[in-house]
Scaffold this motif. Structure first.
Motif, PDB file in Angstrom:
ATOM      1  N   GLN A 164      22.165  13.393  27.466  1.00 34.27           N
ATOM      2  CA  GLN A 164      23.592  13.274  27.738  1.00 34.27           C
ATOM      3  C   GLN A 164      23.891  13.489  29.212  1.00 34.27           C
ATOM      4  OE1 GLN A 164      25.640  12.181  25.358  1.00 34.27           O
ATOM      5  NE2 GLN A 164      23.836  12.128  24.019  1.00 34.27           N
ATOM      6  N   THR A 165      23.107  14.293  29.883  1.00 33.99           N
ATOM      7  CA  THR A 165      23.251  14.520  31.315  1.00 33.99           C
ATOM      8  C   THR A 165      22.122  13.793  32.042  1.00 33.99           C
ATOM      9  OG1 THR A 165      21.940  16.554  31.163  1.00 33.99           O
ATOM     10  CG2 THR A 165      24.344  16.751  30.962  1.00 33.99           C
ATOM     11  N   PRO A 166      22.302  13.475  33.332  1.00 35.05           N
ATOM     12  CA  PRO A 166      21.238  12.782  34.069  1.00 35.05           C
ATOM     13  C   PRO A 166      19.941  13.590  34.085  1.00 35.05           C
ATOM     14  CG  PRO A 166      23.306  12.684  35.283  1.00 35.05           C
ATOM     15  CD  PRO A 166      23.521  13.635  34.149  1.00 35.05           C
ATOM     16  N   THR A 167      19.008  13.208  33.244  1.00 36.65           N
ATOM     17  CA  THR A 167      17.728  13.912  33.103  1.00 36.65           C
ATOM     18  C   THR A 167      16.596  12.897  33.136  1.00 36.65           C
ATOM     19  OG1 THR A 167      18.767  15.612  31.719  1.00 36.65           O
ATOM     20  CG2 THR A 167      16.370  15.449  31.643  1.00 36.65           C
ATOM     21  N   PRO A 168      15.536  13.138  33.907  1.00 33.01           N
ATOM     22  CA  PRO A 168      14.381  12.232  33.874  1.00 33.01           C
ATOM     23  C   PRO A 168      13.802  12.140  32.469  1.00 33.01           C
ATOM     24  CG  PRO A 168      14.240  13.709  35.770  1.00 33.01           C
ATOM     25  CD  PRO A 168      15.372  14.204  34.921  1.00 33.01           C
ATOM     26  N   TRP A 169      13.640  10.917  31.966  1.00 30.56           N
ATOM     27  CA  TRP A 169      13.185  10.691  30.591  1.00 30.56           C
ATOM     28  C   TRP A 169      12.251   9.496  30.561  1.00 30.56           C
ATOM     29  CZ3 TRP A 169      16.140   7.715  26.326  1.00 30.56           C
ATOM     30  CH2 TRP A 169      15.492   7.865  25.097  1.00 30.56           C
ATOM     31  N   THR A 170      11.140   9.654  29.881  1.00 32.57           N
ATOM     32  CA  THR A 170      10.207   8.553  29.675  1.00 32.57           C
ATOM     33  C   THR A 170       9.774   8.525  28.221  1.00 32.57           C
ATOM     34  OG1 THR A 170       8.135   7.537  30.436  1.00 32.57           O
ATOM     35  CG2 THR A 170       8.169   9.927  30.257  1.00 32.57           C
ATOM     36  N   VAL A 171       9.474   7.337  27.722  1.00 31.91           N
ATOM     37  CA  VAL A 171       9.018   7.125  26.349  1.00 31.91           C
ATOM     38  C   VAL A 171       7.673   6.415  26.433  1.00 31.91           C
ATOM     39  CG1 VAL A 171       9.584   6.212  24.084  1.00 31.91           C
ATOM     40  CG2 VAL A 171      11.423   6.881  25.644  1.00 31.91           C
ATOM     41  N   ILE A 172       6.660   6.989  25.806  1.00 30.74           N
ATOM     42  CA  ILE A 172       5.298   6.480  25.913  1.00 30.74           C
ATOM     43  C   ILE A 172       4.695   6.394  24.520  1.00 30.74           C
ATOM     44  CG2 ILE A 172       3.075   6.779  27.087  1.00 30.74           C
ATOM     45  CD1 ILE A 172       4.466   8.902  28.832  1.00 30.74           C
ATOM     46  N   GLY A 173       3.899   5.377  24.289  1.00 28.79           N
ATOM     47  CA  GLY A 173       3.151   5.337  23.041  1.00 28.79           C
ATOM     48  C   GLY A 173       2.931   3.949  22.497  1.00 28.79           C
ATOM     49  N   ASP A 174       2.596   3.916  21.222  1.00 27.04           N
ATOM     50  CA  ASP A 174       2.321   2.678  20.488  1.00 27.04           C
ATOM     51  C   ASP A 174       3.600   2.267  19.765  1.00 27.04           C
ATOM     52  OD1 ASP A 174       1.414   0.601  18.962  1.00 27.04           O
ATOM     53  OD2 ASP A 174       0.158   1.819  17.648  1.00 27.04           O
ATOM     54  N   PHE A 175       4.279   1.240  20.269  1.00 25.35           N
ATOM     55  CA  PHE A 175       5.541   0.796  19.685  1.00 25.35           C
ATOM     56  C   PHE A 175       5.334  -0.232  18.574  1.00 25.35           C
ATOM     57  CE2 PHE A 175       6.659   2.404  23.830  1.00 25.35           C
ATOM     58  CZ  PHE A 175       7.859   3.052  23.619  1.00 25.35           C
ATOM     59  N   ASN A 176       4.118  -0.776  18.470  1.00 28.58           N
ATOM     60  CA  ASN A 176       3.820  -1.801  17.459  1.00 28.58           C
ATOM     61  C   ASN A 176       4.808  -2.958  17.513  1.00 28.58           C
ATOM     62  OD1 ASN A 176       1.456  -1.585  15.868  1.00 28.58           O
ATOM     63  ND2 ASN A 176       2.259   0.302  14.953  1.00 28.58           N
TER      64      ASN A 176
END
Length: 573
Positions: free
Chosen positions: A114-126
């Protein structure tokens, strides 16, 4: 993140129903081995009906223990402290079925900070985002791509630049082999700003059908001698013309070309000092303008609309609009987005585009012809110089001057006189206006926008320098220096032959080239045969594709003597 460590997953089935050889004994052994390596291990995804977790998170003991934000059968989102900041990471092992992945997309949207925060999503999305990310039999699932893309857009995520092999998964079959990009990393703008030069490396697979991903953030150091670069927004300031006139008016001895280069070099220092005083810091100016407007409007809410507050609010709004305009113009130049000219403020879009473009074009490592890897700025620089010195090295040739007798003499003496004659000021001005004012500048740092804006000031010196070149046919040493830029031809380029070298020259040299091109234009139809399908006005290189297709079809026609087709790839063309 380790995806089913020490086990094997059969692709094409749900992870819950997958065959996994990881037993309780293997799990304890894996934990003990990780502890011996100085890492803590955690398996927070424990909702798989008493089965072994399919997501494992390991971290160094010198890091604080991550805090779990949310968990499901297909993902784990954690938050942890990194230095003095908080970051968020989501690890994904998506279902093999489209319907099973829909709850995952909703969970990831709900995990958006909700607030400006560094975010990454990693993995097997298929799942894949584009049709070229799959190779082999089977249809491309447009619906699956649309759902995956909708989640990425809703979370304001961008693809992490990838190095190494393109495909991250294969079914390991000799017949009916299928490869796809199922594993990837995506991140938001705050993550790119926090971890500069962020990228992913696709490693070699050996025991599984998926390739491991290594996420790397090795921010490159800013060189101490960054070259000057003229910013086009400087021309909008009311004092810009005065600064240029005062610097340009001083006489400089020497030849016309050296005089022009000396005046441009002296103008750099004048513009740098003036710009530092006039535009100290765009980000700070924008924040101060917003705070000032907010303060004035709070005063109006408390005390009512007074004459003095009315004028202060008008001044604050004007200052904010000016700060936003300067901020947008600066990042628009860095982003080099040509198609967006009018519309709402796009500072955030330009900001993200510039960062992604810089991150994508950064060369972190190169593979030599013998397979060895070159890393480090010094080693990369030495290898690139060595490569192109050998690439452009003179090869022994044999002159066949008798072939020149078979070339017809097309140009007459009057045509040669026209090509060698001195250009007038009008022709030089026409060449300046025919060049792209937004093109990247050369070592001197001045773009075409500067010459257009200040043409009334610099016209005499520029025209005299161009005429001096045509009169003497000489270019002083250093004037024609260029910046060599390497741009990747393909995503994840590893070797230098996958990069296209571009030379960025000074705008003065571009003017001379444009004058020559404009003069040759009238003679090209006489010099180039009709069979040439490109590099002429009114002809398209795409026509050659149709011709090549027709010739390929004729190869199978029965002809006396047979047919022969040659494909020539001229690397040094």
């Amino acid at each position: 993140m380790v995806d089913n460590p020490l086990g094997r997953t059969k692709y094409g089935s749900d992870p819950v129903d997958s065959e996994c050889s990881l037993s309780e004994h293997d799990s304890l052994s894996f934990r003990e081995e990780s502890n011996q390596e100085g890492a803590e291990i955690e398996a927070p995804n424990t909702v798989q009906l008493s089965r072994i977790p399919n997501l494992w998170i390991l971290w160094r003991r010198n890091l604080k223990v991550p805090v779990s934000v949310s968990e499901s059968e297909q993902h784990v989102t954690i938050a942890l402290e990194w230095g003095l900041s908080h970051i968020q990471i989501s690890f994904v092992h998506a279902s093999s079925f489209r319907a099973g992945r829909r709850p995952l997309w909703l969970d990831l949207v709900a995990d958006t900070p909700q607030t400006p925060t560094p975010w990454t999503v990693i993995g097997d999305f298929n799942a894949y985002l584009q049709s070229h990310e799959k190779r082999g039999p089977g249809n491309f699932s447009l619906g699956s791509e649309a759902e995956f893309g909708a989640m990425v857009d809703a979370c304001l995520l961008s693809q992490v630049p990838s190095m190494g092999r393109k495909f991250t998964w294969t079914n390991n079959r000799r017949r009916g082999n299928v490869c796809a990009v199922l594993d990837r990393g995506v991140c938001n703008e705050e993550w790119i700003s926090f971890f500069q030069d962020y990228s992913q490396q696709v490693l070699s697979r050996f025991a599984f059908d998926h390739s491991p991903l290594l996420m790397v953030s090795s921010s490159s150091q800013r060189p101490p001698n960054c070259p000057f670069r003229f910013n086009n927004f400087l021309t909008d300031h009311e004092d810009f013309d005065r600064v240029v006139v005062e610097s340009w008016a001083e006489w400089v001895p020497g030849s016309p070309i050296l005089s022009l280069m000396s005046k441009l070099k002296r103008l750099k220092g004048a513009l740098k000092g003036w710009a530092n005083l006039t535009f100290p810091h765009f980000e700070r100016d924008l924040d101060e303008a917003k705070k000032n407007l907010t303060h004035v409007q709070e005063e109006i809410d408390s005390n009512g609309m007074l004459d003095q507050l009315f004028r202060m609010e008008a001044d604050a709004k004007m200052a904010l609009l000016k700060a936003q305009d300067n901020h947008e113009k600066l990042w628009a130049e860095k982003a080099r987005i040509r198609w967006m000219t009018y519309g709402d403020k796009n500072s955030k879009f330009f900001h993200l585009s510039a960062k992604m473009r810089r991150n994508r074009n950064t060369i972190r490592s190169l593979k030599k012809q013998d397979g060895s890897i070159v890393e480090g700025q010094t080693n990369l620089g030495d290898y690139i110089v060595e490569f192109y010195e050998g690439f452009h090295k003179n090869a022994p040739t044999v002159d066949h001057l008798e072939l020149l007798d078979n070339i017809p003499r097309v140009l007459q003496q009057v045509d040669i006189f026209h090509l060698d004659s001195l250009p007038g000021n009008a022709k030089i001005m026409k060449a300046v206006w025919a060049l792209d004012p937004e093109s990247s500048p050369g070592p001197d740092g001045f773009s075409g926008k500067f010459f257009r804006k200040c043409w009334s000031i610099v016209e005499s010196d520029v025209c005299n320098a161009v005429k001096a070149f045509f009169r003497t046919s000489r270019m002083p040493k250093g004037v024609n220096n260029n910046f060599l830029i390497l741009t990747p031809n393909v995503n994840g380029a590893e070797a230098l032959d996958k990069y296209r070298p571009l030379c960025m020259s000074n705008f003065f040299c571009k003017i001379i080239s444009k004058v020559l091109a404009m003069r040759l234009e009238r003679f090209l139809p006489r010099l180039i045969s009709e069979e040439q399908g490109a590099f002429q006005k009114g002809k398209l290189i795409h026509d050659n594709i149709s011709v090549a297709s027709e010739l390929a079809n004729l190869m199978y026609s029965a002809t006396r003597g047979g047919g022969l087709g040659l494909k020539l790839d001229i690397r040094k063309a």
